[in-house]
Design a protein around this motif. Sequence first.
Motif, PDB file in Angstrom:
ATOM      1  N   LYS A   1      -3.224  -0.986  -3.955  1.00  0.00           N
ATOM      2  CA  LYS A   1      -2.932   0.382  -3.340  1.00  0.00           C
ATOM      3  C   LYS A   1      -1.245   0.496  -2.342  1.00  0.00           C
ATOM      4  CE  LYS A   1      -7.507  -0.028  -1.314  1.00  0.00           C
ATOM      5  NZ  LYS A   1      -7.863   0.229   0.403  1.00  0.00           N
TER       6      LYS A   1
ATOM      7  N   ILE B   1      -4.681   1.179   8.279  1.00  0.00           N
ATOM      8  CA  ILE B   1      -4.486   0.878   7.020  1.00  0.00           C
ATOM      9  C   ILE B   1      -4.192   1.483   5.793  1.00  0.00           C
ATOM     10  CG2 ILE B   1      -5.900  -0.207   4.901  1.00  0.00           C
ATOM     11  CD1 ILE B   1      -6.179  -2.118   7.236  1.00  0.00           C
TER      12      ILE B   1
ATOM     13  N   THR C   1      -5.494  -4.267  -1.792  1.00  0.00           N
ATOM     14  CA  THR C   1      -3.751  -4.289  -1.104  1.00  0.00           C
ATOM     15  C   THR C   1      -2.812  -3.844  -1.995  1.00  0.00           C
ATOM     16  OG1 THR C   1      -4.881  -4.932   1.269  1.00  0.00           O
ATOM     17  CG2 THR C   1      -2.782  -4.254   1.276  1.00  0.00           C
TER      18      THR C   1
ATOM     19  N   ASP D   1      -1.254 -10.377  -0.747  1.00  0.00           N
ATOM     20  CA  ASP D   1      -2.330 -10.280  -0.171  1.00  0.00           C
ATOM     21  C   ASP D   1      -3.084  -9.820  -1.130  1.00  0.00           C
ATOM     22  OD1 ASP D   1      -3.747  -8.253   1.527  1.00  0.00           O
ATOM     23  OD2 ASP D   1      -1.554  -7.668   2.113  1.00  0.00           O
TER      24      ASP D   1
ATOM     25  N   ASN E   1      -0.412   0.605   5.184  1.00  0.00           N
ATOM     26  CA  ASN E   1       0.275   0.655   3.242  1.00  0.00           C
ATOM     27  C   ASN E   1       1.649   2.442   3.322  1.00  0.00           C
ATOM     28  OD1 ASN E   1      -1.065  -1.424   2.783  1.00  0.00           O
ATOM     29  ND2 ASN E   1      -3.026   0.400   1.864  1.00  0.00           N
TER      30      ASN E   1
END
Length: 336
Positions: free
Chosen positions: A271, A231, A268, A264, A235
Amino acid sequence: MDYGLMAFGSALGKPDAVADIASEYTEDVERVREYGYRTIHRSPDGVGLTDLAVDAGRAALDEAGVEAAELDLVVLAITDIPEYLYWDPAASLQDRLGAHRAEAVLVAQGCVGGITCFDLLAGRFATHPEYRKALVVGANRTCEAYWNRMDTHSLLFSDGAAAAVAGRGHPGLRWRASEVLTDGRYADLFLLEQGGAADPFRGGEEPAPARDAWDLMEFFDYDAERFEAFIDLMNDRVREVVARACKRIGVSVSDLARVVLLNDNLSTLTKVADKLGVPLDRTNLDLSMEHGHFGAADHILNLRRHRASGDFRAGDLIALAGMGRGMHWGCTLLEC
């Protein structure tokens, strides 16, 4: 390559409140609510991916005042499985629109296809100087036999299509640059074992149940730390691909007026915006929460809605950024 986006169109499934339908898809309703989505769009039985693409394409052509017969190129970017195997939905779209002199191209890079399609347009315009007008369409129609729209992924999938008419030399929303990163180590992440040439369906055989999030964890040997590291990698690479695209035209990420990401979930988007150093109000957060994730249609649909809301000003530099299975990360820069 000098081209810009002239007009937009869309075709969406019926809106449903997430709180009202979440229990149809998962027992873990609280997890789904935490994603932050208020609404998703679902198409009724009998409405296929190409039906949505045709309706969106016609709407964009009407807004542009362009006849389908004038098109030199039709590009269709899809996320899910189309209506049939051994069949090209881009060619079907070209025929149904009546764009019979246009080249038709299918982009099947998952959700990132709504970004990479603009680089494809730039390439075709560059190598075919006679091409003047193109139509690009992103479409998603969730195939619920294989994909649980609320439980396979941490995004809630909506059905819909969005289209844009592009014109050589058009001064608005001009394409400036595109950048793509690919990491094939994750090519098998969303792999569906049944139905392909390696394991074709047999007569009378029932397809496997729709995949859920736990199925995806198998790729990481059900190791939560490995999954979290992936993850973070996803990102970080969104930030990297945006920075690369900006460098290509001699600007920095801080010069961007708006960053349009995938639709999203709330966590997410927060972030990714933080990694980019972009305030959430300069992203598509509200559109994402209001409509759900349309796969390859996200970026074109959000461009249409941001423009209609007056969010763009002359000279603004807009980044379209995100990721798709493969794994691919992409960014396209447009200038208002």
